[in-house]
Design a protein around this motif. Structure first.
Motif, PDB file in Angstrom:
ATOM      1  N   GLU A 271       0.837  -1.184   0.000  1.00 18.84           N
ATOM      2  CA  GLU A 271       0.000   0.000   0.000  1.00 18.84           C
ATOM      3  C   GLU A 271       0.887   1.256   0.000  1.00 18.84           C
ATOM      4  O   GLU A 271       1.862   1.326   0.727  1.00 18.84           O
ATOM      5  CB  GLU A 271      -0.912   0.017   1.232  1.00 18.84           C
ATOM      6  N   ARG A 272       0.514   2.224  -0.826  1.00 18.88           N
ATOM      7  CA  ARG A 272       1.284   3.458  -0.908  1.00 18.88           C
ATOM      8  C   ARG A 272       0.624   4.544  -0.081  1.00 18.88           C
ATOM      9  O   ARG A 272      -0.587   4.689  -0.089  1.00 18.88           O
ATOM     10  CB  ARG A 272       1.394   3.912  -2.372  1.00 18.88           C
ATOM     11  N   LEU A 273       1.465   5.307   0.603  1.00 17.28           N
ATOM     12  CA  LEU A 273       0.957   6.404   1.413  1.00 17.28           C
ATOM     13  C   LEU A 273       0.891   7.685   0.589  1.00 17.28           C
ATOM     14  O   LEU A 273       1.842   8.020  -0.131  1.00 17.28           O
ATOM     15  CB  LEU A 273       1.853   6.637   2.633  1.00 17.28           C
ATOM     16  N   SER A 274      -0.225   8.406   0.697  1.00 17.51           N
ATOM     17  CA  SER A 274      -0.331   9.719   0.076  1.00 17.51           C
ATOM     18  C   SER A 274       0.459  10.722   0.917  1.00 17.51           C
ATOM     19  O   SER A 274       0.967  10.394   1.997  1.00 17.51           O
ATOM     20  CB  SER A 274      -1.800  10.146  -0.003  1.00 17.51           C
ATOM     21  N   LYS A 275       0.558  11.946   0.446  1.00 14.91           N
ATOM     22  CA  LYS A 275       1.259  12.976   1.215  1.00 14.91           C
ATOM     23  C   LYS A 275       0.581  13.201   2.562  1.00 14.91           C
ATOM     24  O   LYS A 275       1.239  13.385   3.574  1.00 14.91           O
ATOM     25  CB  LYS A 275       1.308  14.288   0.415  1.00 14.91           C
TER      26      LYS A 275
ATOM     27  N   GLY B 115       0.605  12.371   8.337  1.00  9.56           N
ATOM     28  CA  GLY B 115      -0.066  11.841   9.522  1.00  9.56           C
ATOM     29  C   GLY B 115       0.798  10.840  10.265  1.00  9.56           C
ATOM     30  O   GLY B 115       0.893  10.880  11.502  1.00  9.56           O
ATOM     31  N   LEU B 116       1.442   9.957   9.512  1.00 12.31           N
ATOM     32  CA  LEU B 116       2.315   8.961  10.136  1.00 12.31           C
ATOM     33  C   LEU B 116       3.502   9.634  10.809  1.00 12.31           C
ATOM     34  O   LEU B 116       3.899   9.258  11.923  1.00 12.31           O
ATOM     35  CB  LEU B 116       2.790   7.962   9.071  1.00 12.31           C
ATOM     36  N   THR B 117       4.077  10.649  10.158  1.00 11.44           N
ATOM     37  CA  THR B 117       5.195  11.391  10.748  1.00 11.44           C
ATOM     38  C   THR B 117       4.770  12.095  12.027  1.00 11.44           C
ATOM     39  O   THR B 117       5.493  12.095  13.031  1.00 11.44           O
ATOM     40  CB  THR B 117       5.736  12.421   9.742  1.00 11.44           C
ATOM     41  N   LEU B 118       3.583  12.694  12.005  1.00 12.01           N
ATOM     42  CA  LEU B 118       3.064  13.382  13.186  1.00 12.01           C
ATOM     43  C   LEU B 118       2.859  12.406  14.343  1.00 12.01           C
ATOM     44  O   LEU B 118       3.213  12.702  15.495  1.00 12.01           O
ATOM     45  CB  LEU B 118       1.738  14.068  12.837  1.00 12.01           C
TER      46      LEU B 118
ATOM     47  N   ILE C 241      -2.798   9.458  13.286  1.00 11.81           N
ATOM     48  CA  ILE C 241      -3.447   8.216  12.855  1.00 11.81           C
ATOM     49  C   ILE C 241      -4.748   8.519  12.122  1.00 11.81           C
ATOM     50  O   ILE C 241      -5.085   7.890  11.111  1.00 11.81           O
ATOM     51  CB  ILE C 241      -3.701   7.294  14.059  1.00 11.81           C
ATOM     52  N   ALA C 242      -5.497   9.503  12.627  1.00 11.37           N
ATOM     53  CA  ALA C 242      -6.755   9.886  11.976  1.00 11.37           C
ATOM     54  C   ALA C 242      -6.508  10.364  10.545  1.00 11.37           C
ATOM     55  O   ALA C 242      -7.279  10.037   9.638  1.00 11.37           O
ATOM     56  CB  ALA C 242      -7.456  10.974  12.783  1.00 11.37           C
ATOM     57  N   LEU C 243      -5.416  11.114  10.315  1.00  9.54           N
ATOM     58  CA  LEU C 243      -5.104  11.573   8.961  1.00  9.54           C
ATOM     59  C   LEU C 243      -4.863  10.396   8.023  1.00  9.54           C
ATOM     60  O   LEU C 243      -5.292  10.405   6.866  1.00  9.54           O
ATOM     61  CB  LEU C 243      -3.865  12.473   8.987  1.00  9.54           C
ATOM     62  N   VAL C 244      -4.178   9.370   8.524  1.00  9.07           N
ATOM     63  CA  VAL C 244      -3.930   8.176   7.709  1.00  9.07           C
ATOM     64  C   VAL C 244      -5.238   7.458   7.406  1.00  9.07           C
ATOM     65  O   VAL C 244      -5.526   7.083   6.266  1.00  9.07           O
ATOM     66  CB  VAL C 244      -2.954   7.215   8.431  1.00  9.07           C
ATOM     67  N   LEU C 245      -6.068   7.270   8.427  1.00  9.53           N
ATOM     68  CA  LEU C 245      -7.301   6.506   8.261  1.00  9.53           C
ATOM     69  C   LEU C 245      -8.334   7.252   7.414  1.00  9.53           C
ATOM     70  O   LEU C 245      -9.010   6.648   6.582  1.00  9.53           O
ATOM     71  CB  LEU C 245      -7.895   6.184   9.633  1.00  9.53           C
TER      72      LEU C 245
ATOM     73  N   THR D  76      -7.468   7.016   3.838  1.00 10.06           N
ATOM     74  CA  THR D  76      -7.778   5.672   3.358  1.00 10.06           C
ATOM     75  C   THR D  76      -9.258   5.550   3.049  1.00 10.06           C
ATOM     76  O   THR D  76      -9.674   4.961   2.054  1.00 10.06           O
ATOM     77  CB  THR D  76      -7.384   4.624   4.412  1.00 10.06           C
ATOM     78  N   SER D  77     -10.091   6.137   3.901  1.00 12.08           N
ATOM     79  CA  SER D  77     -11.537   6.072   3.716  1.00 12.08           C
ATOM     80  C   SER D  77     -11.955   6.763   2.417  1.00 12.08           C
ATOM     81  O   SER D  77     -12.755   6.250   1.645  1.00 12.08           O
ATOM     82  CB  SER D  77     -12.250   6.723   4.909  1.00 12.08           C
ATOM     83  N   SER D  78     -11.413   7.961   2.171  1.00 12.02           N
ATOM     84  CA  SER D  78     -11.791   8.696   0.971  1.00 12.02           C
ATOM     85  C   SER D  78     -11.322   7.976  -0.286  1.00 12.02           C
ATOM     86  O   SER D  78     -12.010   7.947  -1.297  1.00 12.02           O
ATOM     87  CB  SER D  78     -11.211  10.117   1.016  1.00 12.02           C
ATOM     88  N   SER D  79     -10.136   7.349  -0.207  1.00 14.32           N
ATOM     89  CA  SER D  79      -9.628   6.598  -1.347  1.00 14.32           C
ATOM     90  C   SER D  79     -10.512   5.393  -1.648  1.00 14.32           C
ATOM     91  O   SER D  79     -10.778   5.063  -2.790  1.00 14.32           O
ATOM     92  CB  SER D  79      -8.182   6.135  -1.075  1.00 14.32           C
ATOM     93  N   THR D  80     -10.971   4.747  -0.579  1.00 11.05           N
ATOM     94  CA  THR D  80     -11.837   3.584  -0.749  1.00 11.05           C
ATOM     95  C   THR D  80     -13.149   3.975  -1.423  1.00 11.05           C
ATOM     96  O   THR D  80     -13.642   3.290  -2.305  1.00 11.05           O
ATOM     97  CB  THR D  80     -12.132   2.938   0.629  1.00 11.05           C
ATOM     98  N   ARG D  81     -13.728   5.122  -1.001  1.00  8.73           N
ATOM     99  CA  ARG D  81     -14.975   5.567  -1.597  1.00  8.73           C
ATOM    100  C   ARG D  81     -14.802   5.903  -3.075  1.00  8.73           C
ATOM    101  O   ARG D  81     -15.667   5.616  -3.884  1.00  8.73           O
ATOM    102  CB  ARG D  81     -15.508   6.794  -0.839  1.00  8.73           C
ATOM    103  N   LYS D  82     -13.677   6.506  -3.447  1.00 12.29           N
ATOM    104  CA  LYS D  82     -13.432   6.816  -4.844  1.00 12.29           C
ATOM    105  C   LYS D  82     -13.353   5.552  -5.678  1.00 12.29           C
ATOM    106  O   LYS D  82     -13.866   5.470  -6.784  1.00 12.29           O
ATOM    107  CB  LYS D  82     -12.121   7.614  -4.983  1.00 12.29           C
ATOM    108  N   ASN D  83     -12.678   4.525  -5.127  1.00 12.94           N
ATOM    109  CA  ASN D  83     -12.571   3.260  -5.842  1.00 12.94           C
ATOM    110  C   ASN D  83     -13.934   2.607  -6.029  1.00 12.94           C
ATOM    111  O   ASN D  83     -14.240   2.042  -7.064  1.00 12.94           O
ATOM    112  CB  ASN D  83     -11.639   2.296  -5.098  1.00 12.94           C
ATOM    113  N   GLU D  84     -14.790   2.720  -4.967  1.00 13.90           N
ATOM    114  CA  GLU D  84     -16.122   2.144  -5.040  1.00 13.90           C
ATOM    115  C   GLU D  84     -16.966   2.866  -6.070  1.00 13.90           C
ATOM    116  O   GLU D  84     -17.738   2.254  -6.815  1.00 13.90           O
ATOM    117  CB  GLU D  84     -16.784   2.206  -3.655  1.00 13.90           C
ATOM    118  N   ASP D  85     -16.826   4.219  -6.152  1.00 13.93           N
ATOM    119  CA  ASP D  85     -17.595   5.003  -7.102  1.00 13.93           C
ATOM    120  C   ASP D  85     -17.209   4.707  -8.542  1.00 13.93           C
ATOM    121  O   ASP D  85     -18.035   4.769  -9.456  1.00 13.93           O
ATOM    122  CB  ASP D  85     -17.428   6.501  -6.832  1.00 13.93           C
ATOM    123  N   SER D  86     -15.923   4.391  -8.748  1.00 13.37           N
ATOM    124  CA  SER D  86     -15.449   4.151 -10.110  1.00 13.37           C
ATOM    125  C   SER D  86     -15.843   2.774 -10.635  1.00 13.37           C
ATOM    126  O   SER D  86     -15.761   2.519 -11.827  1.00 13.37           O
ATOM    127  CB  SER D  86     -13.917   4.299 -10.160  1.00 13.37           C
ATOM    128  N   ASN D  87     -16.241   1.874  -9.719  1.00 13.21           N
ATOM    129  CA  ASN D  87     -16.566   0.511 -10.129  1.00 13.21           C
ATOM    130  C   ASN D  87     -17.989   0.419 -10.587  1.00 13.21           C
ATOM    131  O   ASN D  87     -18.914   0.532 -10.253  1.00 13.21           O
ATOM    132  CB  ASN D  87     -16.315  -0.470  -8.988  1.00 13.21           C
TER     133      ASN D  87
END
Length: 295
Positions: free
Chosen positions: A120-124, A129-132, A277-281, A284-295
């Motif tokens: 899995e690749r991390l966005s900016k 978020g992980l750095t914080l 952690i919330a920034l990471v999660l 991830t949630s928004s990315s998942t929704r985009k993938n679901e919308d594109s399918n």
């Protein structure tokens, strides 16, 4: 408990989720209170917690007409034991909120790290978020008057890693309550061996006994059963972010019931770790929704 294939009103989902989070925070409160107010030793506390947790989960499965049929595995049971033992021994020296924060941070770091390991690749935003979160953890552990005892912190983070592994191994393995019941059952002999090895330090008073039973049967057994009953009705990332409330609830409980102090270091570290952690999660949630919308 509600079966996963049934429908559940949103209000009921909210109430049961809130109770489950309170139960998880209660685990930290009961454990810390036991070692502050009674003479029970960590090994005995762990064994009693796992035993009573199994009994409660077995009863819940029986009442729901879902008899236990050997679910679970020894590897997961060992991870469960390592979590429970590290949790108990760490709370000999850690405050309620501090322990919950370190545990939760280690659990999420383990699961996020597993995702990165799997490609899995991390966005900016996720990287920030992980750095914080890591900066908050380092700041929390730096030497100082309000820093947690290092050995206790290491034990709790180890417990968090063990619980993260346990959670990862439990994904998609059928009825989670029955699987957890089997893992609790298998963890008991491991805990008994630990108690035998630590026999010279064994000490169980009546109050400590009931703290351990409550931790296993109520905040673990019933807490897990409630959580698994609402989990099918929550999106995966929502479920993860909801758990951000547990360290906060634990810290508040420690202040209210045990008179623990709230340091600025803990406050800032909590904001950094949980916010990161919330920034990471959330990403991830928004990315998942985009993938679901594109399918």
């Amino acid at each position: 408990m509600v079966k996963s294939n049934a429908k559940m009103p949103s209000q009921q989902v909210f109430i049961l989720t809130a109770i489950a989070m309170i139960a998880f925070a209660g685990n930290s409160l009961l454990s810390r209170a036991a070692f502050l107010e009674t003479t029970i030793d960590p090994a005995s506390f762990t064994s009693l917690r796992l035993l009573s947790g199994f009994v409660m989960l077995w009863l819940i499965s029986f009442v729901n007409h879902q008899p236990y049929k050997g679910e679970g595995s020894w590897i997961s049971a060992f991870a469960l034991f390592m979590y429970a033992a590290g949790f108990s021994f760490a709370y000999v020296s850690l405050s309620t909120g501090m322990g919950a924060l370190l545990l939760f941070g280690a659990v999420q770091a383990t699961m996020i790290g597993h995702g990165i390991y799997k490609g899995e690749r991390l966005s900016k935003q996720q990287g920030a978020g992980l750095t914080l979160a890591l900066a908050g953890l380092i700041g929390l552990l730096l030497p100082g008057l309000s820093s947690p005892p290092l050995f206790g912190a290491i034990l709790m983070m180890g417990a968090g890693v063990a619980w993260g592994i346990y959670s990862l191994r439990g994904r998609g393995l059928g009825n989670p309550t029955l699987v957890t019941t089997g893992n609790f059952l298998r963890s008991i002999p491991i805990a008994v061996v630990m108690s035998i090895l630590a026999f010279t330090n064994a000490d169980i008073d009546l109050s400590g006994f009931w703290y351990a039973i409550a931790s296993g049967a109520l905040t673990s057994g019933i807490g897990y059963a409630l959580w698994y009953s609402v989990l099918p009705f929550l999106k995966a990332t929502n479920a993860a972010t909801i758990q951000l409330s547990v360290p906060v609830l634990a810290a508040v409980a420690g202040i209210l019931f045990l008179g623990e102090a709230l340091s600025f270091r803990f406050m800032f570290a909590s904001i950094a770790i949980l916010g990161g952690i919330a920034l990471v999660l959330i990403k991830t949630s928004s990315s998942t929704r985009k993938n679901e919308d594109s399918n």
